[in-house]
Design a protein around this motif. Sequence first.
Motif, PDB file in Angstrom:
ATOM      1  N   LEU A  95      53.088  20.283  18.413  1.00  0.00           N
ATOM      2  CA  LEU A  95      52.781  20.569  19.809  1.00  0.00           C
ATOM      3  C   LEU A  95      53.455  19.544  20.712  1.00  0.00           C
ATOM      4  N   LYS A  96      53.432  19.833  22.017  1.00  0.00           N
ATOM      5  CA  LYS A  96      54.123  18.958  22.960  1.00  0.00           C
ATOM      6  C   LYS A  96      53.541  17.550  22.961  1.00  0.00           C
ATOM      7  N   ASP A  97      52.252  17.412  22.714  1.00  0.00           N
ATOM      8  CA  ASP A  97      51.631  16.083  22.711  1.00  0.00           C
ATOM      9  C   ASP A  97      51.883  15.316  21.407  1.00  0.00           C
ATOM     10  N   GLY A  98      52.673  15.934  20.489  1.00  0.00           N
ATOM     11  CA  GLY A  98      53.016  15.282  19.234  1.00  0.00           C
ATOM     12  C   GLY A  98      52.088  15.602  18.084  1.00  0.00           C
ATOM     13  N   SER A  99      50.965  16.229  18.374  1.00  0.00           N
ATOM     14  CA  SER A  99      50.017  16.544  17.306  1.00  0.00           C
ATOM     15  C   SER A  99      50.517  17.727  16.474  1.00  0.00           C
ATOM     16  N   LEU A 100      49.945  17.856  15.277  1.00  0.00           N
ATOM     17  CA  LEU A 100      50.333  18.922  14.350  1.00  0.00           C
ATOM     18  C   LEU A 100      49.165  19.854  14.109  1.00  0.00           C
ATOM     19  N   GLU A 101      49.465  21.149  14.059  1.00  0.00           N
ATOM     20  CA  GLU A 101      48.450  22.121  13.682  1.00  0.00           C
ATOM     21  C   GLU A 101      49.004  22.973  12.543  1.00  0.00           C
ATOM     22  N   PRO A 102      48.156  23.413  11.600  1.00  0.00           N
ATOM     23  CA  PRO A 102      48.647  24.227  10.478  1.00  0.00           C
ATOM     24  C   PRO A 102      49.212  25.553  10.973  1.00  0.00           C
ATOM     25  N   LEU A 103      50.292  25.985  10.342  1.00  0.00           N
ATOM     26  CA  LEU A 103      50.834  27.312  10.653  1.00  0.00           C
ATOM     27  C   LEU A 103      49.949  28.379  10.010  1.00  0.00           C
ATOM     28  N   PRO A 104      49.828  29.545  10.664  1.00  0.00           N
ATOM     29  CA  PRO A 104      49.022  30.622  10.078  1.00  0.00           C
ATOM     30  C   PRO A 104      49.600  31.140   8.760  1.00  0.00           C
ATOM     31  N   ALA A 105      50.946  31.075   8.641  1.00  0.00           N
ATOM     32  CA  ALA A 105      51.598  31.484   7.389  1.00  0.00           C
ATOM     33  C   ALA A 105      52.582  30.394   6.992  1.00  0.00           C
ATOM     34  N   LYS A 106      52.630  30.077   5.688  1.00  0.00           N
ATOM     35  CA  LYS A 106      53.522  29.029   5.197  1.00  0.00           C
ATOM     36  C   LYS A 106      54.854  29.648   4.756  1.00  0.00           C
ATOM     37  N   HIS A 107      55.938  28.917   5.044  1.00  0.00           N
ATOM     38  CA  HIS A 107      57.271  29.452   4.767  1.00  0.00           C
ATOM     39  C   HIS A 107      58.089  28.454   3.952  1.00  0.00           C
ATOM     40  N   VAL A 108      59.088  29.000   3.269  1.00  0.00           N
ATOM     41  CA  VAL A 108      60.063  28.174   2.555  1.00  0.00           C
ATOM     42  C   VAL A 108      61.425  28.375   3.210  1.00  0.00           C
ATOM     43  N   ASP A 109      62.092  27.268   3.516  1.00  0.00           N
ATOM     44  CA  ASP A 109      63.423  27.274   4.117  1.00  0.00           C
ATOM     45  C   ASP A 109      64.268  26.342   3.263  1.00  0.00           C
ATOM     46  N   THR A 110      65.232  26.871   2.530  1.00  0.00           N
ATOM     47  CA  THR A 110      66.054  26.006   1.684  1.00  0.00           C
ATOM     48  C   THR A 110      67.501  26.067   2.130  1.00  0.00           C
ATOM     49  N   GLY A 111      68.236  25.020   1.802  1.00  0.00           N
ATOM     50  CA  GLY A 111      69.647  24.997   2.121  1.00  0.00           C
ATOM     51  C   GLY A 111      70.437  24.199   1.107  1.00  0.00           C
TER      52      GLY A 111
END
Length: 875
Positions: free
Chosen positions: A221-237
């Motif tokens: 978030l803009k204030d720097g805090s983190l919230e869990p995503l509703p769905a988890k994703h994998v991004d590989t490269g």
Amino acid sequence: MFTANEIRSRFLDFFREKGHEIVPSAPIVVKNDPTLLFTNAGMNQFKDYFLGNRTPEFTRIADTQKCLRVSGKHNDLEEVGVDTYHHTMFEMLGNWSFGDYFKKEAIAWSWELLTKVYGIPEDKLYVTVFKGDESENLPMDEEAYGYWKELVAEDRILMGNKKDNFWEMGDTGPCGPCSEIHVDCRSEEEKAQVPGSKLVNADHPQVIEIWNNVFMQFNRLKDGSLEPLPAKHVDTGMGLERLVRVLQGKQSNYDTDIFSGTIATIEHITGRKYTYTDSKKDIAFRVLSDHIRAIGFTIADGQLPSNTGAGYVIRRILRRAVRYYYSYLDHKQPLLHRLMPVLAKQFEHVFPELQKQIDLVSKVVKEEEEAFLRTLEKGLKKIDDIIAETLKGSTRIIDGKAAFELYDTFGFPIDLTRLIGGENGLHVDEAMFQGEMQQQKSRSRAATALDTDDWIVLKEAAEVKFVGYDTLEADATVIKYRRVTNKGKESFQIVLDTTPFYAESGGQVGDRGELIFPNELVRIADTKKEDGLTIHFAETMPENPAAPVHAKVDGDKRAETTIHHSATHLLHAALRDVLGKHVAQKGSLVNEEHLRFDFSHFAKVTDEEIARIEAIVNEKIRENIPVVIKSMAKDDAVALGAMALFGEKYGNIVRVVIMDPGYSIELCGGTHVGATGQLGFFKILSEGAVAAGVRRMEAVSGKAAEDHVNEQLQLITAIKAQLKNAKDPLKAIEKLQEEKSQLEKHLENLEARQLVGMRNELLTKDEIINQVSFIGQIVNVGSADTLKKLCFDLKSHLNDHVIVLCANIDGKPFVAVAVDEKVVAAKGLDAGKIIKEQVAPLIKGGGGGQKTLATAGGQDVANLQAVIERVRGLL
């Protein structure tokens, strides 16, 4: 040994067997994302899936993505060619999970592919895991560590910090821990001296990262805090270039078959040999073989070189390459365009867009090379002088104003000046350079200080429903909104669950209109796409954003815009009919006032061709052809003959606009008329060049065309009135032109006779001052050119002379000064200096010229006699 093509194919085949859909690369040029100029990571095209703004068609995807990292925080340009593993354009192999599998499968499959399919020995590999960060209350990634322990010895699992092992999309947005795989390519002797675990993430050229598994779990978030995503994703490269280097057992990416064909062609063209060293010559080989890929594929994707934005980035890369072959391969002719056929052939099966446009891309590159080569030699001489002057001082800093002059006058991008300066141990005064850039109004834009708040979410919705093809009004609710502050001015961006507003795309401008809330009306000034969202731009927000809203599009603006979009399709087809099938769209703008269409073509479109194009379009309008719009699989659309735009990203299901199956079939997401007759009339307003091999037409249709014709008729009526209602206005104008020409000749004769008389009279006023003939007079002439002619005529009748002639022409002072060459040599008098230093200040003006003849103009006629006395005083 695997070839690069085999390595790429095995990656895609492996993940196809794991249930992944193989999708094509997105264009390297980014559209509908104001935060990016280019695709710089494999995840860019899936950004809206990670943000939850769109529902993916497939939950498992694999691809190879063209990426470019030469701008913003990802800028590797200055390392390219100098080391063995940085590139401008590179291929990123990736596998993706959108709410499907997570860490266990991603880790297991990456290890299986590297060790079993590609056969990399396990004792050459190290893996990293996020160790946590107490300052952000982030725990160690125990889950990933546990899965790696099942596959790898614990001494090969290394703990990584937030910098190396926590991936973030930006200051806000999806993020999460990542787990990298590194390979140690050193010799056994080197490994015995220093273990590879000490060199991971230490910028060692032979201990390199080849795979990154990103686990998106949080939203920043803009204030720097983190919230869990509703769905988890994998991004590989996984960078293909590095992987090929490892599997082919090379010490450098440039030694692999990805680059060897290009390097061999450069050897053939230049007659020089690549010898695998760090010499300037070999760096030049590497720079050219790298840069040609970025240049070729970016132009093929629709981005032409220019002086702003993404176009300037490409121009910088091209000019950097030109400087390298000019200075270090001693090649003074265009070279890059000759590499294009080799590149296009190499990638024709994976990125076919370059092969399909090889003539256009080669022509654009050649003209860019020729333009820069014309100024390069002078620029290099200038920078040599600057460097020599700088080395005399003690700061070893190149003056920022000098760097700006190189940019402004000689076309040297700042990074090229920085590069050449660095080769001589110098740095550029970047702050001063940037200050000069800001002062040049024609090159700079006003800075836009945007401050964007976090989205305020009112309602969860997987996707925004667009109904604007069928209706201009719809009932809706606000999903989310945010406040934006630009230079202290507040505005708002609003997202609806259902919208009839067309968002700017495909050249068509966004809709305007209004959102009608209970007892409140919010005007929508524009509509754009961003990260898969349709965003409505408003200056105000209602008191209760959660209230039901009725969205209403400005129907008049939409109707005229729609007419011009349909006219664009008819124009495109007519251009291909008249000019040839090589014509392809290179850009467009469609609004309610007119259409602008850029297309590939190598010659000016003649008046006869324009007439034929207009006739074809208007014939199709009169035929009142029904406009048929269908949704179908992309492969079926291509089989039908639909034209797709290079540089556009299409899904598996596309929208096809058909205006007579035998005339115009195009993939298009824009709005269109029901039948061509609604266009009424079509008229081309202008045609011209915008870049090498690219022309531009502007045209009008519908009411705009009617207004244009009426304006022209009114103009003709006014002209006829001025010609006393001549029956044949054209003949009357020709007669006037003939009379004007005769009068001008007569006037010239009279003026010439007058000048002879004035000259003879002035010669009688010659006076000798210190052995110099001096004539100083105020004369009565009608133009500055005549004054100069008179001064020049007097010169031929005098020896050892100084002449100063002044005139008051329409209330403005003009002065001409002539000095004999012998006087210049003997007395040190210089007409140019006299004008600048003595005359110009007196008449409050400016001027210049040669040592023997110079002129000036100004504002103050009162000092003309003083000018004469000032010059007399010099003698």
